[in-house]
Design an enzyme around this catalytic site. Structure first.
Site, mmCIF file in Angstrom:
data_model
loop_
_atom_site.group_PDB
_atom_site.id
_atom_site.type_symbol
_atom_site.label_atom_id
_atom_site.label_comp_id
_atom_site.label_asym_id
_atom_site.label_seq_id
_atom_site.Cartn_x
_atom_site.Cartn_y
_atom_site.Cartn_z
ATOM 1 N N HIS A 6 1.004 -0.929 -0.010
ATOM 2 C CA HIS A 6 0.046 0.002 0.072
ATOM 3 C C HIS A 6 0.860 1.305 -0.046
ATOM 4 C CE1 HIS A 6 0.875 0.351 4.082
ATOM 5 N NE2 HIS A 6 0.419 -0.882 4.435
ATOM 6 N N HIS A 9 3.942 1.675 2.168
ATOM 7 C CA HIS A 9 5.186 0.729 1.950
ATOM 8 C C HIS A 9 5.767 1.811 0.758
ATOM 9 C CE1 HIS A 9 2.273 -2.581 2.926
ATOM 10 N NE2 HIS A 9 3.512 -2.911 3.811
ATOM 11 N N CYS A 115 -1.725 -11.007 20.250
ATOM 12 C CA CYS A 115 -2.610 -10.128 19.341
ATOM 13 C C CYS A 115 -1.953 -10.795 18.089
ATOM 14 C CB CYS A 115 -2.095 -9.042 19.085
ATOM 15 S SG CYS A 115 -2.725 -7.932 17.573
ATOM 16 N N CYS A 118 -0.374 -8.509 15.549
ATOM 17 C CA CYS A 118 0.966 -7.997 15.753
ATOM 18 C C CYS A 118 2.050 -9.354 15.940
ATOM 19 C CB CYS A 118 1.159 -7.352 17.163
ATOM 20 S SG CYS A 118 0.454 -5.605 17.235
ATOM 21 N N CYS A 132 -5.419 -4.859 21.406
ATOM 22 C CA CYS A 132 -4.149 -4.323 20.922
ATOM 23 C C CYS A 132 -4.270 -2.890 20.578
ATOM 24 C CB CYS A 132 -3.704 -5.165 19.992
ATOM 25 S SG CYS A 132 -2.727 -4.299 18.550
ATOM 26 N N HIS A 135 -3.835 -2.968 16.426
ATOM 27 C CA HIS A 135 -4.781 -3.347 15.557
ATOM 28 C C HIS A 135 -6.484 -3.243 15.956
ATOM 29 C CE1 HIS A 135 -1.356 -5.601 14.286
ATOM 30 N NE2 HIS A 135 -1.782 -5.354 12.957
ATOM 31 N N LYS A 289 -8.219 4.935 7.429
ATOM 32 C CA LYS A 289 -6.916 4.135 7.491
ATOM 33 C C LYS A 289 -6.668 3.180 6.312
ATOM 34 C CE LYS A 289 -5.606 2.144 11.369
ATOM 35 N NZ LYS A 289 -5.425 1.296 12.442
ATOM 36 N N LYS A 292 -8.020 -0.177 6.442
ATOM 37 C CA LYS A 292 -9.709 -0.256 5.890
ATOM 38 C C LYS A 292 -10.092 0.357 4.833
ATOM 39 C CE LYS A 292 -10.446 -0.353 11.108
ATOM 40 N NZ LYS A 292 -10.985 0.363 12.230
HETATM 41 ZN ZN LIG Z 1 -1.977 -5.900 17.146
#
Ligand SMILES: [Zn+2]
Length: 489
Positions: A6, A9, A115, A118, A132, A135, A289, A292
Protein backbone atom coordinates in the site's frame (compact mmCIF):
# COMPACT_ATOMS: atom_id res chain seq x y z
CA UNK A 1 3.29 -10.41 2.92
CA UNK A 2 -0.32 -11.08 3.88
CA UNK A 3 -1.54 -8.49 1.39
CA UNK A 4 -0.68 -6.16 -1.46
CA UNK A 5 1.72 -3.25 -0.96
CA UNK A 6 0.00 0.00 0.00
CA UNK A 7 0.96 3.64 -0.07
CA UNK A 8 2.76 3.41 3.27
CA UNK A 9 5.14 0.84 1.81
CA UNK A 10 5.72 3.15 -1.16
CA UNK A 11 6.59 5.97 1.26
CA UNK A 12 9.20 3.85 2.98
CA UNK A 13 10.73 2.62 -0.28
CA UNK A 14 11.15 6.09 -1.79
CA UNK A 15 12.48 7.57 1.44
CA UNK A 16 15.17 4.88 1.66
CA UNK A 17 15.97 5.34 -2.02
CA UNK A 18 16.39 9.10 -1.65
CA UNK A 19 18.56 8.81 1.48
CA UNK A 20 20.89 6.36 -0.28
CA UNK A 21 21.03 8.41 -3.50
CA UNK A 22 21.72 11.56 -1.50
CA UNK A 23 24.58 9.86 0.31
CA UNK A 24 26.04 8.69 -3.02
CA UNK A 25 25.60 12.14 -4.58
CA UNK A 26 27.87 13.48 -1.83
CA UNK A 27 30.50 10.88 -2.68
CA UNK A 28 29.57 8.29 -0.05
CA UNK A 29 28.80 4.63 -0.56
CA UNK A 30 25.48 3.09 0.36
CA UNK A 31 23.93 -0.33 0.16
CA UNK A 32 20.14 -0.60 0.26
CA UNK A 33 18.52 -3.79 1.41
CA UNK A 34 14.85 -4.51 1.66
CA UNK A 35 12.84 -7.68 1.57
CA UNK A 36 9.88 -9.64 2.77
CA UNK A 37 8.92 -11.16 6.13
CA UNK A 38 7.50 -14.38 4.75
CA UNK A 39 7.25 -16.40 7.94
CA UNK A 40 4.46 -14.51 9.71
CA UNK A 41 1.71 -16.81 10.93
CA UNK A 42 -0.85 -14.36 9.59
CA UNK A 43 0.46 -15.22 6.11
CA UNK A 44 -0.65 -18.79 6.76
CA UNK A 45 -4.23 -17.74 7.49
CA UNK A 46 -4.29 -15.25 4.59
CA UNK A 47 -3.07 -18.01 2.24
CA UNK A 48 -5.73 -20.36 3.58
CA UNK A 49 -8.39 -17.76 2.88
CA UNK A 50 -7.00 -17.32 -0.63
CA UNK A 51 -6.89 -21.10 -1.12
CA UNK A 52 -3.20 -21.06 -2.05
CA UNK A 53 -0.24 -22.85 -0.44
CA UNK A 54 1.49 -20.36 1.85
CA UNK A 55 4.86 -20.73 0.12
CA UNK A 56 3.26 -19.73 -3.20
CA UNK A 57 1.22 -17.01 -1.53
CA UNK A 58 4.26 -15.17 -0.11
CA UNK A 59 6.12 -15.48 -3.41
CA UNK A 60 3.20 -13.89 -5.29
CA UNK A 61 2.84 -11.05 -2.79
CA UNK A 62 6.60 -10.58 -2.57
CA UNK A 63 6.69 -10.16 -6.35
CA UNK A 64 4.19 -7.32 -6.07
CA UNK A 65 6.48 -5.54 -3.63
CA UNK A 66 9.50 -6.05 -5.89
CA UNK A 67 7.48 -4.78 -8.85
CA UNK A 68 6.44 -1.72 -6.88
CA UNK A 69 10.05 -0.79 -6.12
CA UNK A 70 10.83 -1.02 -9.83
CA UNK A 71 7.81 1.11 -10.79
CA UNK A 72 8.81 3.78 -8.27
CA UNK A 73 12.38 3.86 -9.58
CA UNK A 74 13.66 2.59 -6.23
CA UNK A 75 17.03 0.89 -6.38
CA UNK A 76 17.70 -1.91 -3.91
CA UNK A 77 21.05 -3.66 -3.81
CA UNK A 78 19.34 -6.69 -2.30
CA UNK A 79 15.71 -7.65 -1.88
CA UNK A 80 15.75 -10.62 0.46
CA UNK A 81 12.86 -13.10 0.47
CA UNK A 82 13.05 -14.79 3.87
CA UNK A 83 11.26 -18.02 2.89
CA UNK A 84 13.26 -18.80 -0.22
CA UNK A 85 16.60 -17.03 -0.03
CA UNK A 86 19.12 -19.83 0.63
CA UNK A 87 21.20 -17.55 2.87
CA UNK A 88 18.38 -16.71 5.26
CA UNK A 89 17.59 -19.83 7.33
CA UNK A 90 21.27 -20.70 7.99
CA UNK A 91 21.82 -17.11 9.13
CA UNK A 92 18.79 -17.23 11.45
CA UNK A 93 20.11 -20.45 12.98
CA UNK A 94 23.56 -18.86 13.41
CA UNK A 95 22.04 -15.88 15.22
CA UNK A 96 19.95 -18.21 17.41
CA UNK A 97 22.98 -20.27 18.34
CA UNK A 98 24.97 -17.13 19.16
CA UNK A 99 22.22 -15.97 21.55
CA UNK A 100 22.03 -19.48 22.99
CA UNK A 101 25.79 -19.57 23.53
CA UNK A 102 25.50 -16.30 25.44
CA UNK A 103 23.03 -18.00 27.81
CA UNK A 104 20.11 -15.84 26.73
CA UNK A 105 17.64 -18.51 25.55
CA UNK A 106 15.56 -20.79 27.79
CA UNK A 107 12.24 -22.64 27.58
CA UNK A 108 9.20 -22.09 29.75
CA UNK A 109 5.46 -22.73 29.83
CA UNK A 110 3.68 -19.53 29.26
CA UNK A 111 0.21 -18.03 29.25
CA UNK A 112 -0.29 -14.59 27.81
CA UNK A 113 -2.44 -12.19 25.86
CA UNK A 114 -1.62 -12.47 22.19
CA UNK A 115 -2.49 -10.23 19.22
CA UNK A 116 -2.53 -12.30 16.01
CA UNK A 117 -2.03 -9.11 13.95
CA UNK A 118 1.11 -8.08 15.84
CA UNK A 119 2.14 -11.72 16.43
CA UNK A 120 3.16 -10.53 19.86
CA UNK A 121 2.23 -11.10 23.51
CA UNK A 122 1.16 -8.08 25.57
CA UNK A 123 1.06 -7.33 29.28
CA UNK A 124 -2.47 -6.43 30.48
CA UNK A 125 -1.49 -2.79 31.06
CA UNK A 126 -0.38 -2.45 27.42
CA UNK A 127 -3.89 -3.19 26.19
CA UNK A 128 -6.77 -0.82 25.66
CA UNK A 129 -10.03 -2.40 26.80
CA UNK A 130 -8.67 -5.87 26.03
CA UNK A 131 -7.58 -4.87 22.53
CA UNK A 132 -4.14 -4.26 20.99
CA UNK A 133 -3.64 -0.53 20.40
CA UNK A 134 -2.23 -1.10 16.90
CA UNK A 135 -4.97 -3.32 15.48
CA UNK A 136 -7.85 -2.37 17.79
CA UNK A 137 -8.68 -6.08 17.81
CA UNK A 138 -9.29 -8.23 20.90
CA UNK A 139 -6.28 -10.20 22.06
CA UNK A 140 -6.57 -13.92 22.74
CA UNK A 141 -5.30 -15.89 25.74
CA UNK A 142 -2.66 -18.38 24.61
CA UNK A 143 -0.95 -21.05 26.70
CA UNK A 144 2.06 -22.87 25.28
CA UNK A 145 5.70 -23.78 25.71
CA UNK A 146 8.04 -21.22 24.16
CA UNK A 147 11.68 -20.39 24.00
CA UNK A 148 12.34 -17.13 25.79
CA UNK A 149 15.04 -14.54 25.28
CA UNK A 150 16.50 -12.80 28.35
CA UNK A 151 15.49 -9.31 27.23
CA UNK A 152 15.55 -8.04 30.81
CA UNK A 153 19.31 -8.52 30.86
CA UNK A 154 19.79 -5.93 28.09
CA UNK A 155 17.40 -3.22 29.22
CA UNK A 156 20.02 -0.91 30.76
CA UNK A 157 22.58 -1.39 28.01
CA UNK A 158 20.04 -0.51 25.32
CA UNK A 159 18.92 2.58 27.24
CA UNK A 160 22.57 3.65 27.56
CA UNK A 161 23.17 3.21 23.81
CA UNK A 162 20.24 5.51 23.12
CA UNK A 163 20.95 8.15 25.73
CA UNK A 164 24.65 8.48 24.87
CA UNK A 165 23.86 8.78 21.15
CA UNK A 166 25.48 5.60 19.85
CA UNK A 167 22.00 4.59 18.73
CA UNK A 168 20.12 7.54 17.30
CA UNK A 169 16.34 7.27 17.05
CA UNK A 170 14.73 10.00 14.94
CA UNK A 171 12.36 11.75 15.46
CA UNK A 172 12.77 12.47 19.15
CA UNK A 173 9.14 11.53 19.91
CA UNK A 174 9.94 7.93 18.96
CA UNK A 175 13.20 8.00 20.93
CA UNK A 176 11.33 9.11 24.03
CA UNK A 177 8.75 6.38 23.47
CA UNK A 178 11.49 3.73 23.48
CA UNK A 179 13.18 5.19 26.55
CA UNK A 180 9.79 5.23 28.28
CA UNK A 181 9.34 1.54 27.52
CA UNK A 182 12.85 0.77 28.79
CA UNK A 183 12.19 2.69 32.01
CA UNK A 184 9.46 0.20 32.94
CA UNK A 185 9.63 -3.47 33.76
CA UNK A 186 11.00 -5.19 30.67
CA UNK A 187 9.91 -8.82 30.61
CA UNK A 188 11.73 -11.58 28.76
CA UNK A 189 10.52 -12.14 25.22
CA UNK A 190 8.98 -15.25 23.70
CA UNK A 191 11.04 -16.06 20.59
CA UNK A 192 9.54 -19.32 19.34
CA UNK A 193 6.15 -20.75 18.46
CA UNK A 194 4.98 -24.38 18.60
CA UNK A 195 5.10 -25.94 15.14
CA UNK A 196 1.39 -26.77 15.37
CA UNK A 197 0.28 -23.17 15.91
CA UNK A 198 2.63 -22.00 13.16
CA UNK A 199 1.22 -24.70 10.85
CA UNK A 200 4.80 -25.81 10.30
CA UNK A 201 5.64 -22.45 8.68
CA UNK A 202 8.95 -20.94 9.73
CA UNK A 203 12.59 -21.72 10.47
CA UNK A 204 12.81 -24.70 12.87
CA UNK A 205 14.53 -23.92 16.18
CA UNK A 206 17.97 -25.57 16.16
CA UNK A 207 17.81 -28.91 18.01
CA UNK A 208 14.12 -28.43 18.85
CA UNK A 209 11.99 -29.55 15.91
CA UNK A 210 8.77 -28.93 17.89
CA UNK A 211 9.28 -25.16 17.69
CA UNK A 212 9.80 -22.62 14.93
CA UNK A 213 11.67 -19.36 15.39
CA UNK A 214 9.39 -16.40 16.18
CA UNK A 215 8.73 -14.42 13.03
CA UNK A 216 10.30 -11.22 14.37
CA UNK A 217 13.55 -12.93 15.38
CA UNK A 218 13.51 -14.48 11.90
CA UNK A 219 12.57 -11.33 9.99
CA UNK A 220 14.95 -8.96 11.80
CA UNK A 221 17.80 -11.36 11.07
CA UNK A 222 17.36 -10.52 7.36
CA UNK A 223 19.48 -7.41 7.87
CA UNK A 224 22.39 -9.75 8.61
CA UNK A 225 21.54 -12.77 6.45
CA UNK A 226 21.32 -10.62 3.33
CA UNK A 227 24.96 -9.74 3.99
CA UNK A 228 25.93 -13.39 4.28
CA UNK A 229 25.96 -13.64 8.08
CA UNK A 230 26.04 -17.35 8.92
CA UNK A 231 26.81 -18.31 5.30
CA UNK A 232 29.55 -16.88 3.09
CA UNK A 233 29.80 -13.62 5.04
CA UNK A 234 30.96 -11.76 1.94
CA UNK A 235 29.36 -8.41 2.60
CA UNK A 236 28.91 -8.68 6.35
CA UNK A 237 32.30 -7.34 7.38
CA UNK A 238 32.04 -4.39 5.04
CA UNK A 239 28.47 -3.26 5.63
CA UNK A 240 27.53 -4.36 9.14
CA UNK A 241 30.71 -5.00 11.13
CA UNK A 242 32.62 -2.14 9.49
CA UNK A 243 32.98 1.54 10.39
CA UNK A 244 29.99 2.79 8.41
CA UNK A 245 26.52 3.69 9.55
CA UNK A 246 23.82 1.03 9.81
CA UNK A 247 20.49 2.74 9.27
CA UNK A 248 16.99 1.29 9.52
CA UNK A 249 14.00 3.11 8.05
CA UNK A 250 10.76 1.85 9.56
CA UNK A 251 7.15 2.72 10.37
CA UNK A 252 6.25 3.83 13.87
CA UNK A 253 4.26 0.65 14.61
CA UNK A 254 7.41 -1.51 14.71
CA UNK A 255 9.77 0.73 16.67
CA UNK A 256 9.94 -1.57 19.68
CA UNK A 257 10.97 -4.53 17.53
CA UNK A 258 13.82 -2.56 15.95
CA UNK A 259 14.90 -0.34 18.82
CA UNK A 260 14.63 -2.85 21.68
CA UNK A 261 14.30 -6.52 20.69
CA UNK A 262 16.62 -6.33 17.70
CA UNK A 263 19.28 -4.43 19.65
CA UNK A 264 19.12 -7.04 22.40
CA UNK A 265 19.55 -9.94 19.94
CA UNK A 266 22.57 -8.22 18.40
CA UNK A 267 24.18 -7.41 21.75
CA UNK A 268 23.60 -11.00 22.86
CA UNK A 269 25.25 -12.32 19.70
CA UNK A 270 28.18 -9.92 20.13
CA UNK A 271 27.30 -7.94 17.00
CA UNK A 272 27.20 -4.16 16.54
CA UNK A 273 23.80 -2.49 16.89
CA UNK A 274 22.46 -0.19 14.17
CA UNK A 275 23.65 3.39 14.42
CA UNK A 276 20.36 5.04 13.41
CA UNK A 277 16.69 4.17 13.32
CA UNK A 278 14.62 6.60 11.26
CA UNK A 279 10.91 6.34 11.88
CA UNK A 280 8.16 7.57 9.58
CA UNK A 281 4.56 8.16 10.57
CA UNK A 282 1.35 6.83 9.03
CA UNK A 283 -0.79 7.78 6.06
CA UNK A 284 -4.52 7.70 5.58
CA UNK A 285 -6.24 7.64 2.20
CA UNK A 286 -9.24 9.91 1.69
CA UNK A 287 -9.47 10.26 5.46
CA UNK A 288 -9.57 6.51 6.11
CA UNK A 289 -6.99 4.15 7.64
CA UNK A 290 -5.15 2.37 4.81
CA UNK A 291 -5.88 -1.05 6.27
CA UNK A 292 -9.60 -0.31 6.07
CA UNK A 293 -9.65 1.63 2.81
CA UNK A 294 -9.32 -1.50 0.69
CA UNK A 295 -6.69 -2.59 -1.80
CA UNK A 296 -8.19 -0.53 -4.60
CA UNK A 297 -7.91 2.81 -2.79
CA UNK A 298 -4.74 4.55 -3.90
CA UNK A 299 -2.77 1.41 -4.72
CA UNK A 300 0.71 2.82 -5.31
CA UNK A 301 1.34 0.83 -8.52
CA UNK A 302 -1.91 2.20 -9.98
CA UNK A 303 -0.96 5.72 -8.96
CA UNK A 304 2.40 5.38 -10.72
CA UNK A 305 0.66 4.06 -13.84
CA UNK A 306 -1.77 6.98 -13.82
CA UNK A 307 0.37 9.94 -12.74
CA UNK A 308 3.98 8.83 -13.16
CA UNK A 309 6.67 7.93 -10.63
CA UNK A 310 7.86 11.55 -10.29
CA UNK A 311 4.45 12.74 -9.08
CA UNK A 312 3.96 9.84 -6.64
CA UNK A 313 7.47 10.13 -5.24
CA UNK A 314 7.11 13.88 -4.89
CA UNK A 315 3.96 13.63 -2.79
CA UNK A 316 5.59 11.00 -0.58
CA UNK A 317 8.46 13.40 0.16
CA UNK A 318 6.58 16.67 0.29
CA UNK A 319 3.42 15.87 2.17
CA UNK A 320 3.92 13.39 5.03
CA UNK A 321 4.48 15.01 8.41
CA UNK A 322 7.35 13.52 10.45
CA UNK A 323 5.19 12.93 13.54
CA UNK A 324 1.55 13.04 12.50
CA UNK A 325 -0.77 11.09 10.25
CA UNK A 326 -1.02 12.61 6.76
CA UNK A 327 -4.01 12.17 4.51
CA UNK A 328 -3.53 11.28 0.85
CA UNK A 329 -5.87 12.28 -1.92
CA UNK A 330 -5.27 12.22 -5.67
CA UNK A 331 -6.12 15.92 -5.80
CA UNK A 332 -3.29 16.71 -3.36
CA UNK A 333 -0.82 14.59 -5.34
CA UNK A 334 -1.74 16.39 -8.59
CA UNK A 335 -1.70 19.82 -6.95
CA UNK A 336 1.71 19.37 -5.30
CA UNK A 337 3.31 18.17 -8.53
CA UNK A 338 1.79 20.90 -10.70
CA UNK A 339 2.48 23.70 -8.25
CA UNK A 340 6.05 22.87 -7.32
CA UNK A 341 7.52 20.90 -10.22
CA UNK A 342 5.54 21.83 -13.35
CA UNK A 343 5.03 25.49 -12.40
CA UNK A 344 7.77 26.57 -9.99
CA UNK A 345 10.87 24.63 -11.06
CA UNK A 346 10.10 23.26 -14.53
CA UNK A 347 8.61 26.49 -15.77
CA UNK A 348 11.46 28.56 -14.36
CA UNK A 349 14.00 26.49 -16.28
CA UNK A 350 11.99 26.68 -19.49
CA UNK A 351 11.54 30.45 -19.19
CA UNK A 352 15.25 31.00 -18.58
CA UNK A 353 16.22 28.71 -21.46
CA UNK A 354 13.78 30.48 -23.78
CA UNK A 355 15.25 33.84 -22.78
CA UNK A 356 18.76 32.56 -23.31
CA UNK A 357 17.86 31.61 -26.87
CA UNK A 358 16.53 35.12 -27.58
CA UNK A 359 20.01 36.46 -27.32
CA UNK A 360 21.67 35.49 -30.61
CA UNK A 361 25.07 36.38 -29.20
CA UNK A 362 24.51 34.43 -26.00
CA UNK A 363 27.67 33.56 -24.21
CA UNK A 364 28.53 32.93 -20.57
CA UNK A 365 28.88 36.49 -19.32
CA UNK A 366 31.46 37.99 -17.08
CA UNK A 367 29.49 37.84 -13.84
CA UNK A 368 28.11 41.13 -12.70
CA UNK A 369 28.45 40.91 -8.98
CA UNK A 370 25.46 43.03 -8.09
CA UNK A 371 23.03 41.22 -10.42
CA UNK A 372 21.37 38.19 -8.88
CA UNK A 373 23.78 38.02 -5.94
CA UNK A 374 21.00 36.98 -3.55
CA UNK A 375 19.80 34.24 -5.88
CA UNK A 376 23.35 32.97 -6.37
CA UNK A 377 23.88 32.94 -2.60
CA UNK A 378 20.64 31.03 -2.03
CA UNK A 379 21.67 28.51 -4.69
CA UNK A 380 25.12 28.11 -3.13
CA UNK A 381 23.50 27.46 0.26
CA UNK A 382 21.06 24.86 -1.04
CA UNK A 383 23.30 21.77 -0.75
CA UNK A 384 23.96 22.52 2.93
CA UNK A 385 20.27 23.12 3.57
CA UNK A 386 19.44 19.79 1.94
CA UNK A 387 22.20 18.03 3.90
CA UNK A 388 20.92 19.43 7.19
CA UNK A 389 17.36 18.37 6.46
CA UNK A 390 18.37 14.89 5.31
CA UNK A 391 20.54 14.47 8.42
CA UNK A 392 17.47 14.97 10.62
CA UNK A 393 15.39 12.72 8.31
CA UNK A 394 13.33 15.69 7.16
CA UNK A 395 12.88 14.86 3.47
CA UNK A 396 9.94 17.23 3.40
CA UNK A 397 12.20 20.08 4.45
CA UNK A 398 14.93 19.06 1.98
CA UNK A 399 12.48 19.20 -0.91
CA UNK A 400 10.98 22.43 0.41
CA UNK A 401 14.43 24.06 0.22
CA UNK A 402 14.70 23.07 -3.47
CA UNK A 403 11.25 24.53 -4.17
CA UNK A 404 12.17 27.70 -2.25
CA UNK A 405 15.12 28.26 -4.59
CA UNK A 406 12.86 27.85 -7.63
CA UNK A 407 10.38 30.31 -6.13
CA UNK A 408 13.20 32.80 -5.52
CA UNK A 409 14.29 32.36 -9.14
CA UNK A 410 10.78 33.13 -10.38
CA UNK A 411 10.54 36.25 -8.19
CA UNK A 412 13.94 37.36 -9.46
CA UNK A 413 12.84 36.96 -13.08
CA UNK A 414 9.69 38.96 -12.44
CA UNK A 415 11.56 41.79 -10.73
CA UNK A 416 14.36 41.96 -13.33
CA UNK A 417 11.98 41.66 -16.33
CA UNK A 418 14.75 40.43 -18.67
CA UNK A 419 12.31 40.54 -21.64
CA UNK A 420 12.39 44.34 -21.27
CA UNK A 421 16.18 44.30 -20.97
CA UNK A 422 16.28 42.29 -24.22
CA UNK A 423 14.25 44.98 -26.03
CA UNK A 424 16.61 47.68 -24.73
CA UNK A 425 19.60 45.58 -25.74
CA UNK A 426 18.09 45.15 -29.20
CA UNK A 427 17.94 48.97 -29.44
CA UNK A 428 21.68 49.12 -28.80
CA UNK A 429 21.79 49.52 -25.01
CA UNK A 430 25.02 47.64 -24.09
CA UNK A 431 24.43 47.91 -20.33
CA UNK A 432 21.00 46.34 -20.74
CA UNK A 433 22.56 43.54 -22.80
CA UNK A 434 25.09 42.80 -20.06
CA UNK A 435 22.41 42.86 -17.38
CA UNK A 436 20.16 40.57 -19.46
CA UNK A 437 22.95 38.03 -19.74
CA UNK A 438 23.72 38.21 -16.03
CA UNK A 439 20.05 37.77 -15.07
CA UNK A 440 19.55 34.75 -17.28
CA UNK A 441 22.83 33.22 -16.18
CA UNK A 442 21.93 33.61 -12.50
CA UNK A 443 18.60 31.85 -13.08
CA UNK A 444 20.12 29.05 -15.14
CA UNK A 445 22.81 28.52 -12.50
CA UNK A 446 20.14 28.31 -9.79
CA UNK A 447 18.17 25.83 -11.89
CA UNK A 448 21.26 23.63 -12.29
CA UNK A 449 21.86 23.56 -8.53
CA UNK A 450 18.18 22.77 -7.92
CA UNK A 451 18.24 19.99 -10.53
CA UNK A 452 21.34 18.42 -8.97
CA UNK A 453 19.85 18.56 -5.48
CA UNK A 454 16.63 17.08 -6.82
CA UNK A 455 18.38 14.00 -8.22
CA UNK A 456 18.11 11.81 -5.11
CA UNK A 457 14.41 12.52 -4.82
CA UNK A 458 13.31 12.41 -8.47
CA UNK A 459 16.09 10.70 -10.43
CA UNK A 460 14.15 10.65 -13.71
CA UNK A 461 12.75 14.16 -13.63
CA UNK A 462 16.01 15.66 -12.37
CA UNK A 463 17.95 13.96 -15.17
CA UNK A 464 15.55 15.42 -17.74
CA UNK A 465 16.06 18.85 -16.22
CA UNK A 466 19.85 18.48 -16.14
CA UNK A 467 19.84 17.44 -19.81
CA UNK A 468 17.76 20.51 -20.69
CA UNK A 469 20.10 22.81 -18.80
CA UNK A 470 23.26 21.47 -20.46
CA UNK A 471 25.04 24.10 -22.57
CA UNK A 472 23.84 23.98 -26.15
CA UNK A 473 20.70 21.94 -25.39
CA UNK A 474 17.54 22.99 -27.20
CA UNK A 475 14.64 21.74 -25.07
CA UNK A 476 11.18 21.87 -26.56
CA UNK A 477 9.13 19.98 -23.98
CA UNK A 478 8.95 20.75 -20.25
CA UNK A 479 10.91 18.48 -17.90
CA UNK A 480 7.82 18.28 -15.69
CA UNK A 481 4.71 18.35 -17.91
CA UNK A 482 1.55 19.30 -16.06
CA UNK A 483 -0.70 16.42 -15.06
CA UNK A 484 -4.48 16.37 -14.75
CA UNK A 485 -6.56 14.81 -12.01
CA UNK A 486 -8.24 12.54 -14.55
CA UNK A 487 -6.51 9.21 -14.95
CA UNK A 488 -4.38 8.55 -17.97
CA UNK A 489 -5.72 5.82 -20.29
ZN1 LIG B 1 -1.97 -5.95 17.18
Amino acid sequence: MNGAPHLGHALEFVHVDALARHHRLRGGQARVQSGTDDHAIKNVSAAETAGVPVADFVVANGNRFAELTAALGVHTDAFLRTARDPRHAPGVRALWRACQAAGDLYTKDYTGWYCPGCEQFFAPDELDGGACTEHRAPVVEVTETNWFFRLSRYRDRIAALITDGRLDITPVERRNEVLGFLAGDVADLSVSRPVARAHGWGVPVPDDPGQVVYVWFDALANYLTGLGYGTDGTDFGRWWAGDGERVHVIGKGIVRFHAVYWIAFLLSAGLPPPSRILVHDYLTVNGTKIAKSGAQAAGPADLVASYGADAVRWWLFRAPAPTATTDFTVERLVAAYNRELANALGNLALRALTLARRDADWRTPARTADVGADLRAQAAALPTAVDDAVARYDVRGACAAIVALAAAGNRFLESEAPWQLARQAGAGDAAAARRFEAVVDAVLSACRVAATELQPFLPDGADRLITQLAPGARPTAPAFPRIGAERRP
